[in-house]
Design a protein around this motif. Structure first.
Motif, mmCIF file in Angstrom:
data_model
loop_
_atom_site.group_PDB
_atom_site.id
_atom_site.type_symbol
_atom_site.label_atom_id
_atom_site.label_comp_id
_atom_site.label_asym_id
_atom_site.label_seq_id
_atom_site.Cartn_x
_atom_site.Cartn_y
_atom_site.Cartn_z
ATOM 1 N N ARG A 67 -11.320 2.449 1.506
ATOM 2 C CA ARG A 67 -12.296 0.902 0.492
ATOM 3 C C ARG A 67 -13.783 1.916 0.357
ATOM 4 O O ARG A 67 -14.549 1.103 -0.393
ATOM 5 C CB ARG A 67 -12.043 -0.436 0.789
ATOM 6 C CG ARG A 67 -10.960 -0.547 0.900
ATOM 7 C CD ARG A 67 -10.830 -2.243 0.875
ATOM 8 N NE ARG A 67 -9.340 -2.947 0.503
ATOM 9 C CZ ARG A 67 -9.062 -4.319 0.830
ATOM 10 N NH1 ARG A 67 -10.107 -4.667 1.350
ATOM 11 N NH2 ARG A 67 -7.465 -4.843 0.608
ATOM 12 N N GLU A 68 -14.256 2.528 1.567
ATOM 13 C CA GLU A 68 -15.489 2.943 1.807
ATOM 14 C C GLU A 68 -15.516 4.395 0.736
ATOM 15 O O GLU A 68 -17.003 4.223 1.044
ATOM 16 C CB GLU A 68 -15.392 2.896 3.194
ATOM 17 C CG GLU A 68 -15.826 0.772 3.736
ATOM 18 C CD GLU A 68 -16.589 1.246 4.921
ATOM 19 O OE1 GLU A 68 -17.093 1.821 5.085
ATOM 20 O OE2 GLU A 68 -15.848 0.393 5.739
ATOM 21 N N SER A 73 -14.293 7.891 -1.304
ATOM 22 C CA SER A 73 -13.282 8.129 -1.858
ATOM 23 C C SER A 73 -13.729 10.331 -1.180
ATOM 24 O O SER A 73 -14.594 10.956 -0.516
ATOM 25 C CB SER A 73 -13.752 8.307 -2.656
ATOM 26 O OG SER A 73 -13.491 6.899 -3.337
ATOM 27 N N SER A 84 -6.658 9.705 1.479
ATOM 28 C CA SER A 84 -7.386 8.797 1.555
ATOM 29 C C SER A 84 -8.384 9.451 2.710
ATOM 30 O O SER A 84 -7.984 10.892 3.399
ATOM 31 C CB SER A 84 -6.930 7.458 1.768
ATOM 32 O OG SER A 84 -7.363 6.328 2.394
ATOM 33 N N ASN A 118 -16.983 4.592 -5.335
ATOM 34 C CA ASN A 118 -17.651 4.234 -6.558
ATOM 35 C C ASN A 118 -19.003 4.623 -7.262
ATOM 36 O O ASN A 118 -19.619 3.337 -7.493
ATOM 37 C CB ASN A 118 -17.640 2.056 -6.121
ATOM 38 C CG ASN A 118 -16.942 1.777 -5.933
ATOM 39 O OD1 ASN A 118 -15.424 1.612 -6.234
ATOM 40 N ND2 ASN A 118 -16.417 0.902 -4.973
ATOM 41 N N ARG A 151 0.912 -1.206 -0.265
ATOM 42 C CA ARG A 151 -0.166 -0.295 0.139
ATOM 43 C C ARG A 151 0.893 1.151 -0.050
ATOM 44 O O ARG A 151 0.898 2.592 -0.605
ATOM 45 C CB ARG A 151 -0.657 -0.069 1.389
ATOM 46 C CG ARG A 151 -1.788 -0.856 1.305
ATOM 47 C CD ARG A 151 -3.302 -1.029 2.203
ATOM 48 N NE ARG A 151 -2.313 -0.798 3.825
ATOM 49 C CZ ARG A 151 -2.267 -1.686 4.374
ATOM 50 N NH1 ARG A 151 -2.709 -3.116 3.867
ATOM 51 N NH2 ARG A 151 -2.183 -1.513 5.329
#
Length: 417
Positions: A180-181, A183, A48, A248, A11
């Motif tokens: 990941r959840e 943005s 992030s 997403n 990462r």
């Protein structure tokens, strides 16, 4: 254990690689036309998201960060601004939820040097937004612990988490990587400068009919029924709007032909002289006042103690700041823009005296930022060059957003000397 270490290294390598691409030379034809730049939008891949959750969240961050985060606590907000009041608040499709604006802050070393910067958001609680169907309040959802989301530099995510967990001790706060959840997004451009998020957005006020404004349309243009919305950038109005949105998914008001890569936003910031992240504000070395964090609303001088406060308060009250971060432009002797890349950490020298006056910190195309001696920067001399590049002239630009007192104090000292 070896698998976890490999994952962390992977990462970190990905984040470092992206930061190098972000600050690398853009492809031909990608230059930002400021006159036509707006409203543009980009997903900030260099940023992030960290989640702080628990009853001690505010107390924990208040003792660490440079800005006052108490305003993010709904119990401490004035009535009418998202705080508790005697009048009950029930969200409906015609009334947008109320949330406090984000807070920009920094974490420092005990010696007062910069480590990390943060955009802190308080997501609306279940009783402050609609349910999943949009038919009524979300109060039937189970009560969630107090939560803050932080927009942080992705390249230092792992060490940032380790740093906070070192300070946590017995505080009742969970600190998690939720990249990941969620943005981070930014809307920017000349057409957005100085606009209020509700009254002047043409996309919002045009929804409806007759002479009135459809408040449901306004709410829909600002965010969706689950409480995600754009906020004015807490640093400067000229930077536009910023927000955290579910991963997403495309935020509201993002047009397909207006979505650009992050280098456009970097160029926009370079022209304004606004640094961001631990790459552009050197971690462990930068003095926050030299990088103009006071003017960017990252430091409160009215709150209580925090890590590194002593140096910040002493420097601020003495008023002696000899260097500041300036926007730079690289041109030839004929005034033509130099498109070849200037390397960060390049020395800026006075060609006449061969004296070093500053250092380039960030550069992209013909634009950059540099830490320059204040008296030399305000002279706007045409004799400034990049060391070893006598054919390249450095123009030092005073940003429009700078407070007047920054230059007045320096001019008074120059006259007195």
């Amino acid at each position: 254990m070896s698998l976890l270490r490999c994952s962390a290294r992977f990462r970190a390598a990905i984040s470092t690689s992206f930061h190098r691409r972000l600050h690398a030379q853009p492809p031909p034809g990608s230059r930002l036309d400021e006159a036509a730049a707006g409203p543009l939008c980009c997903c900030l891949e260099s940023r992030s998201v960290v989640r702080f959750r628990g009853p001690d969240t505010i107390k924990f961050l208040q003792g660490l960060l440079t800005n006052d985060v108490l305003r993010l606590d709904p119990k401490l907000l004035p009535a009418g601004e998202g705080g508790d009041s005697h009048t009950s608040y029930i969200p409906t499709p015609n009334l947008n939820h109320r949330s406090p604006p984000p807070v920009y802050a920094a974490l420092l070393t005990p010696q007062g040097r910069f480590l990390y910067d943060f955009f802190l958001y308080r997501p609306p609680g279940a009783d402050e937004k609609l349910n999943r169907t949009g038919s009524g309040p979300g109060s039937e959802e189970p009560e969630e612990p107090f939560t803050l989301l932080a927009d942080v530099d992705a390249a230092v995510m792992d060490e940032l988490l380790d740093c906070f967990k070192k300070y946590r001790l017995r505080s009742k706060v969970e600190i998690d990587n939720v990249a990941r959840e969620y943005s981070c997004w930014q809307r920017f451009g000349s057409n957005l400068c100085g606009k209020a998020p509700t009254s002047d957005e043409p996309e919002a006020v045009s929804v409806g009919w007759g002479k009135g404004i459809d408040q449901a349309g306004v709410a829909a243009a600002l965010g969706n029924d689950l409480g995600w919305r754009w906020f004015k950038d807490p640093r400067l109005d000229c930077l536009g709007f910023r927000g955290i949105f579910p991963a997403n998914s495309t935020p509201p008001l993002v047009e397909a032909d207006k979505e650009v890569n992050e280098q456009h936003y970097l160029l926009w910031r370079l022209q304004k002289g606004v640094p961001e992240g631990s790459t552009e504000i050197p971690k462990g070395d930068a003095v926050p006042l030299e990088y103009n964090l006071v003017g960017l609303n990252a430091i409160s001088f009215d709150k209580g103690c925090y890590v590194g406060q002593e140096l910040i308060a002493r420097t601020h009250h003495r008023g002696v700041i000899r260097k500041r971060l300036f926007p730079l432009k690289f041109v030839t002797d004929n005034g033509e823009e130099m498109q070849q890349e200037v390397s960060p950490n390049s020395d800026i020298v006075d060609y006449a005296s061969n004296k070093k006056v500053g250092t380039v910190t960030t550069a992209l195309e013909c634009h950059g930022m540099g830490l320059v001696r204040l008296d030399d920067g305000l002279k706007q001399s045409s004799d400034l060059r990049i060391k070893g590049r006598e054919d390249l002239t450095v123009r030092v630009i005073r940003p429009d957003w700078w407070p007047v007192e920054w230059t007045q104090l320096q001019e008074q000292r120059t006259v007195a000397a």
